[in-house]
Design a protein around this motif. Structure first.
Motif, PDB file in Angstrom:
ATOM      1  N   ILE A  19      68.465  23.141  47.663  1.00 15.59           N
ATOM      2  CA  ILE A  19      69.033  22.513  48.868  1.00 15.59           C
ATOM      3  C   ILE A  19      68.324  23.066  50.112  1.00 15.59           C
ATOM      4  O   ILE A  19      67.947  22.322  51.020  1.00 15.59           O
ATOM      5  CB  ILE A  19      70.558  22.775  48.960  1.00 15.59           C
ATOM      6  N   CYS A  30      72.300  13.597  44.678  1.00 15.46           N
ATOM      7  CA  CYS A  30      73.622  14.012  44.196  1.00 15.46           C
ATOM      8  C   CYS A  30      73.518  15.269  43.352  1.00 15.46           C
ATOM      9  O   CYS A  30      72.438  15.642  42.883  1.00 15.46           O
ATOM     10  CB  CYS A  30      74.284  12.899  43.376  1.00 15.46           C
ATOM     11  N   ILE A  78      76.318  17.231  50.462  1.00 13.37           N
ATOM     12  CA  ILE A  78      75.665  16.498  49.368  1.00 13.37           C
ATOM     13  C   ILE A  78      76.738  15.935  48.428  1.00 13.37           C
ATOM     14  O   ILE A  78      77.651  16.665  48.037  1.00 13.37           O
ATOM     15  CB  ILE A  78      74.716  17.440  48.597  1.00 13.37           C
TER      16      ILE A  78
END
Ligand code: GAR
Length: 210
Positions: free
Chosen positions: A19, A33, A52
């Motif tokens: 991330i 996702c 997210i």
């Protein structure tokens, strides 16, 4: 940018490193996702906190592996996922599912493959007396913990290491390795040739900036 779906089962620390990498301006990946097969995975809350979409697909609620995987597949395809990235996903997959994502699914494993496939890698590495341990990012093939190797990182095994101390050192290397390996793969810099990956940038050095 390539749309990825991250599969987790627990803590999600590798997910967090991805991330963070995906926030860098030129990173070639967008996280569509996060999916966990365990509803109580701490990583789900963390993903949501980062904005997210994160869903649980509890494998225990399905009558078969195939039925679970059909739901997982629908979730991934529905989110427009092009590349599946396993990050501590602890569920065995059927050959059918793996083949349906052929050359489009990566995994990280906490050993220098092909050594120490399967579980309890650090305990077995210590028992074997190896002096170098590490982690591997590979393209997923149906056989457990096998497939073309994208990149690896090595760490020393030190006198007095315990399973915990070695796991922590390897995990820190995982957090550096996975963003690099994913970048290489997603940008087309790692090409599968036969059952090997040829990286046009040579060796990935996880110490380099992304
Ligand atoms: C990581 O060490 C990963 O390599 C390993 O599980 C841990 C997940 O940690 N994966 C496997 O053993 C796959 N068979 P994380 O949830 O904090 O990323």
């Amino acid at each position: 940018k390539k749309r990825i779906g991250i599969l987790i089962s627990g803590r999600g620390s590798n997910m967090v490193s991805l991330i963070e990498a995906a926030r860098l301006p030129d990173y070639p990946v967008e996280i569509a996702c996060v999916v966990s097969n365990r509803p109580d995975a701490a990583g789900l809350d963390r993903a949501r906190a980062e904005g997210i979409p994160a869903i649980a697909i509890d494998h225990k609620l399905f009558p078969s592996r195939e039925a679970f995987e059909a739901e997982l597949d629908a979730a991934l395809r529905g989110a427009g996922v092009e590349l599946v990235v396993c990050a501590g996903f602890m569920r065995k997959m059927t050959a059918g599912f793996v083949e349906s994502w052929r050359d489009a699914m990566l995994n990280i494993h906490p050993s220098l493959l092909p050594s120490f496939k399967g579980l309890d890698t650090h305990a077995r590495a210590l028992a074997a007396g190896v002096k170098v341990a590490g982690c591997t990012v590979h393209v997923v093939r149906p056989e457990l913990d096998s497939g073309p190797i994208v990149a690896q990182a090595a760490v020393p095994v030190l006198d007095g290491d315990t399973e915990e101390s070695l796991a922590a050192r390897v995990l820190a290397a995982e957090h550096r390795l996975y963003p690099h390996a994913l970048k290489l793969f997603a940008s087309g810099g790692a090409v599968i040739s036969g059952e090997r990956v040829e990286a046009d940038q040579g060796l990935v050095n996880p110490a380099d900036p992304l």
